[in-house]
Design an enzyme around this catalytic site. Structure first.
Site, short mmCIF file in Angstrom:
data_model
loop_
_atom_site.label_atom_id
_atom_site.label_comp_id
_atom_site.label_asym_id
_atom_site.label_seq_id
_atom_site.Cartn_x
_atom_site.Cartn_y
_atom_site.Cartn_z
N ALA A 135 -4.24 -3.04 -2.30
CA ALA A 135 -5.24 -2.22 -1.59
C ALA A 135 -6.20 -1.51 -2.55
O ALA A 135 -7.27 -1.08 -2.14
CB ALA A 135 -4.55 -1.19 -0.71
N CYS A 136 -5.80 -1.34 -3.82
CA CYS A 136 -6.53 -0.41 -4.69
C CYS A 136 -7.04 -1.07 -5.97
O CYS A 136 -6.26 -1.69 -6.70
CB CYS A 136 -5.63 0.74 -5.11
SG CYS A 136 -4.67 1.42 -3.77
N GLY A 164 -9.90 -2.16 -1.62
CA GLY A 164 -10.76 -0.99 -1.72
C GLY A 164 -11.06 -0.73 -3.19
O GLY A 164 -10.19 -0.92 -4.04
N ASN A 322 -8.98 4.97 -6.52
CA ASN A 322 -9.34 4.06 -5.43
C ASN A 322 -10.02 4.89 -4.32
O ASN A 322 -10.10 6.12 -4.44
CB ASN A 322 -8.07 3.36 -4.93
CG ASN A 322 -7.15 4.31 -4.21
OD1 ASN A 322 -6.94 5.44 -4.68
ND2 ASN A 322 -6.63 3.92 -3.09
N PRO A 323 -10.48 4.27 -3.24
CA PRO A 323 -11.27 5.00 -2.24
C PRO A 323 -10.61 6.23 -1.63
O PRO A 323 -11.27 7.23 -1.38
CB PRO A 323 -11.54 3.94 -1.17
CG PRO A 323 -11.56 2.67 -1.93
CD PRO A 323 -10.51 2.81 -2.98
N CYS A 324 -9.35 6.18 -1.36
CA CYS A 324 -8.74 7.37 -0.71
C CYS A 324 -8.06 8.30 -1.70
O CYS A 324 -7.47 9.32 -1.31
CB CYS A 324 -7.78 6.91 0.38
SG CYS A 324 -8.61 5.86 1.59
N GLY A 325 -8.10 7.97 -2.98
CA GLY A 325 -7.69 8.91 -4.02
C GLY A 325 -6.24 8.88 -4.44
O GLY A 325 -5.86 9.57 -5.39
N GLU A 326 -5.40 8.08 -3.77
CA GLU A 326 -3.97 8.17 -4.09
C GLU A 326 -3.57 7.48 -5.38
O GLU A 326 -2.46 7.68 -5.87
CB GLU A 326 -3.12 7.65 -2.91
CG GLU A 326 -3.22 6.17 -2.61
CD GLU A 326 -4.37 5.85 -1.64
OE1 GLU A 326 -5.29 6.65 -1.53
OE2 GLU A 326 -4.33 4.78 -1.02
N PRO A 493 -2.93 7.13 2.69
CA PRO A 493 -3.25 7.64 4.03
C PRO A 493 -2.48 6.92 5.14
O PRO A 493 -2.24 7.49 6.19
CB PRO A 493 -4.75 7.37 4.17
CG PRO A 493 -5.19 6.63 2.98
CD PRO A 493 -4.09 6.60 1.97
N GLY A 495 -3.49 4.77 7.18
CA GLY A 495 -4.32 4.82 8.38
C GLY A 495 -3.97 3.76 9.40
O GLY A 495 -3.96 4.03 10.61
N ILE A 497 -1.14 1.28 8.87
CA ILE A 497 0.28 0.93 8.96
C ILE A 497 1.09 2.01 9.69
O ILE A 497 2.12 1.70 10.29
CB ILE A 497 0.90 0.57 7.58
CG1 ILE A 497 0.83 1.73 6.60
CG2 ILE A 497 0.29 -0.70 7.02
CD1 ILE A 497 1.67 1.50 5.34
O1 CDP Z 1 -2.63 1.66 6.38
P1 CDP Z 1 -3.26 0.72 5.41
O2 CDP Z 1 -2.28 -0.01 4.54
O3 CDP Z 1 -4.19 -0.25 6.09
O4 CDP Z 1 -4.25 1.53 4.42
P2 CDP Z 1 -4.36 3.06 4.02
O5 CDP Z 1 -3.04 3.58 3.58
O6 CDP Z 1 -5.07 3.80 5.10
O7 CDP Z 1 -5.31 2.99 2.75
C1 CDP Z 1 -4.80 2.61 1.49
C2 CDP Z 1 -5.90 2.10 0.63
O8 CDP Z 1 -6.40 0.87 1.17
C3 CDP Z 1 -7.12 2.97 0.54
O9 CDP Z 1 -6.99 4.00 -0.38
C4 CDP Z 1 -8.16 1.96 0.10
O10 CDP Z 1 -8.04 1.72 -1.29
C5 CDP Z 1 -7.76 0.73 0.87
N1 CDP Z 1 -8.54 0.57 2.13
C6 CDP Z 1 -9.61 -0.30 2.18
O11 CDP Z 1 -9.90 -0.94 1.19
N2 CDP Z 1 -10.36 -0.45 3.32
C7 CDP Z 1 -10.06 0.26 4.42
N3 CDP Z 1 -10.82 0.11 5.51
C8 CDP Z 1 -8.98 1.15 4.41
C9 CDP Z 1 -8.22 1.28 3.25
#
Ligand code: CDP
Length: 647
Positions: A135-136, A164, A322-326, A493, A495, A497
């Site tokens: 993801a990152c 991201g 990465n985008p959400c900072g973690e 986040p 968001g 999962i």
């Molecule tokens: O829940 P999920 O695994 O879909 O993602 P998350 O925990 O909400 O986001 C984790 C990371 O996924 C974010 O920090 C971004 O790097 C990436 N991300 C992305 O590339 N595009 C999105 N629309 C959402 C998240």
């Protein structure tokens, strides 16, 4: 496996979760027909592919007979399957989307007892360029047209497969500075960010969700004042739509705090800039607060703090998140994430620590395997990832867990529990990473790392928990010899999962106790409303009470002003019932035991003033956190979550 895991294997995803899965997650063939129709089938595919990684990363397999090898891989497939199918552990979306891409479908779903060693070998061989599981990402951006447009292409390639991306744009010379090649003037980092934004906006369409970007400019870059205002007029749609922006603090946060308190100045500089300028730190903070009040941006990222706890610093350096900072990363690094739903571990009035320990250990192996079956879009990324093998294991469901335990989120008791929970996970995740180091080999840069070289190195700040002695002991002894991963933990986040798991997201409080969530229908692009009332509240509150307040609750989202017993109001707090300071303290409680970072939003009510926002920006400098994201309710026109009333 633990009984709790079995119990949750028998609980099917809710209708809401199933809808999201069907819209975006279940694999389809080229004709658009579903190849999988249930969470169990998806879990099988993912578990199988990730177990096949044992063929790539386990030197001990060479000493086994073929039959033993097959048994070994099958038993890990089963262990991974149990965790995912129970939804107690879920990897980040790209792993769910892309595991198995290119592989003969038949191999992904056939019954485990029929699997042969050749089948796993084929899975490994058949993976194609879409088999991207992380993801990152962080992409460096150099100060030349060639460098910038190379990065634009890399953004496109990563976005196409679902990652991201974050970048630090501080290397770019400021707006108006001299360009020798053309005798012209440079347009500066902010103009170029629009190019990245456009590139991603075109590429995203082929993919299952919109892209996400992070743009950072360091606090001492000459364009910092313009950067802070770069999302002005943000309506959530047009202005640098794909970017979160953050001011980078490359020095220690204490230095900036001191300058702030003494009303000192910071010297702006860039090697290609002849100008001289100083800016008052108070002015910068005032401007940040003003803009964050209006638009939610910019946040802050404490790069100095991240490097302070980075096991490869100064051999390698974290330049961006990465985008959400973690996750803080170096150039071309990537990281894959996975989250444990801690709310599912509360059973019969107790928290199942023994189950958690087992789950953490299997999850670390899973995430480490992801690295080896991952197909990275760019070779440089594969090299950077494999030299340090960074993982991001974290949690979700924390708020729902607190509801079950009847502990208010904004209390010292909750923070004490958070520290113990994260310290426990951290201890066992690091033990597991050392076990893997012993079994499969340390990460290649291990001997240059502070694990090996520094007497008392611990990759997070620690505070007070029940596991401090064991953690110190681990890093003094085992970690000196064995470590598979440069860092192991992060709180994402979650968001999407967390919705799949039917739980609260990450470490966040619930945003609302009842709400309407809109999901885009992939087929038609229409937005469809999904109604939701918190499950724990449903279970705990007497049915007649809930019935009485239900419609008002859906409208308001919080119990705060409703006619119910104080006890419920105190336990079932939501994001906007909690003070900004209590949000910040919870972020700190977790961060003290996390080697990567944490994604956390400090929510503020719509009525908060610019000064309230400023207070939090300054307060952030005083705490052991790695960054700050503030969101004032209603400051953006588009919100993912909304109450029925405002929809
Ligand atoms: O829940 P999920 O695994 O879909 O993602 P998350 O925990 O909400 O986001 C984790 C990371 O996924 C974010 O920090 C971004 O790097 C990436 N991300 C992305 O590339 N595009 C999105 N629309 C959402 C998240």
């Amino acid at each position: 496996m633990h009984e709790l895991v079995k119990k949750w294997q028998n609980v099917a995803p809710s209708q809401n979760a199933e809808k999201i899965l069907r819209e975006r997650y279940y694999l389809k063939n080229r004709e658009g027909e579903y190849l999988e129709n249930s969470w169990n089938e998806l879990s099988r595919r993912v578990a199988r592919v990730i177990a096949a990684a044992e063929l790539l990363n386990n030197p001990r397999l060479q000493q086994m007979t073929p039959a033993e090898r097959l048994d070994h891989i099958k038993s890990w497939e089963e262990a991974f399957y149990e965790l995912i199918s129970s939804r107690i552990f879920i990897p980040n979306s790209p792993t769910l989307f892309n595991a198995g891409m290119g592989v003969d479908f038949e191999l992904l779903y056939k019954p485990l007892e029929n699997m042969k060693l050749e089948d796993y070998e084929k899975i490994v061989q058949q993976r194609n360029h879409l088999h991207m599981l992380s993801a990152c990402f962080v992409v460096p951006v150099d100060d030349s047209i060639d460098g910038i447009f190379t990065a634009v292409k890399e953004y496109a390639m990563i976005t196409k497969v679902g990652g991201g991306i974050g970048s630090n744009f501080s290397a770019l010379r400021p707006n108006g500075s001299f360009v020798a090649g053309t005798h012209g003037k440079a347009s500066g980092p902010i103009s170029f960010m629009h190019v990245f934004n456009s590139a991603v906006s075109v590429v995203e369409q082929g993919y299952r969700r919109r892209g996400a970007l992070m743009g950072i400019l360091n606090i001492d870059h000459p364009d910092i004042v313009d950067f802070i205002q770069a999302k002005r007029g943000n309506d959530g749609e047009r202005v640098l739509r794909f970017f979160n922006i953050s001011v980078g603090i490359p020095m220690q946060r204490e230095e900036i705090l001191k300058l702030y308190e003494q009303d000192g100045q910071i010297e702006l500089h860039h090697p290609k800039w002849v100008g001289k300028k100083q800016v008052r730190v108070r002015e910068i903070f005032q401007l940040m607060a003003q803009n964050a009040w209006e638009t939610g941006d910019p946040g802050m990222v404490f790069l100095g703090e991240m490097n302070k706890y980075y096991a490869l610093y100064p051999v390698r350096q974290i330049i961006s998140t990465n985008p959400c900072g973690e996750i803080g990363l170096g150039p071309y690094e990537a990281c894959n994430l996975g989250s444990i739903d801690v709310a599912k571990l509360y059973d019969g009035g107790k928290f199942a620590w023994d189950a958690l320990e087992k789950i953490v250990r299997v999850a670390v192996r899973f995430l480490d395997n992801v690295i080896d079956v991952n197909v990275f879009p760019i070779d440089k990324i594969e090299w950077a990832v494999k030299e340090s093998r960074r993982l991001g294991l974290g949690i979700m469901g924390f708020a729902d867990l607190l509801y079950q335990m009847e502990i208010p989120y904004d209390s010292e008791e909750a923070r004490r529990f958070a520290r113990n929970l994260m310290a426990f996970i951290s201890l066992h995740a690091h033990e597991a990473s050392s076990d893997l180091g012993e079994e499969k080999g340390n990460f290649p840069l291990f001997s240059q790392s502070r694990y090996a070289k520094e007497e008392n190195f611990v990759p997070f700040s620690m505070d007070v928990s029940d596991y401090d002695d064991e953690i110190k002991q681990h890093f003094k002894t085992r970690a000196k010899k064995h470590k598979r991963n440069v860092a192991v933990l992060a709180i994402a986040p979650t968001g999407s999962i967390s919705n799949i798991a039917d739980t609260s997201s990450g470490l966040e409080p619930n945003f609302l106790l009842a709400y309407v969530r809109y999901v885009n229908k992939q087929s038609s692009g229409e937005r469809e409303p999904l109604l939701y009332v918190n499950e724990v509240l449903r279970k705990k509150m007497p049915a007649e009470d809930l019935k009485r307040i239900e419609s008002e609750l859906i409208e308001k989202g919080s119990l705060k002003n409703l006619d119910v017993d104080e006890k419920w109001k105190r336990i079932f707090v939501v994001a906007l019932d909690i003070s900004p300071m209590d949000h910040l303290l919870m972020q700190e409680a977790f961060q003290c035991y996390v080697d990567n970072n944490i994604s956390k939003t400090i929510n503020m009510p719509n009525s908060a003033s610019v000064d309230d926002v400023l207070d939090i920006y300054v307060e952030a400098l005083k705490h052991k956190i790695r960054g700050l994201t503030v969101y004032r309710d209603g400051s953006l026109r588009t919100q993912v979550l909304t109450t029925a009333r405002s929809a």
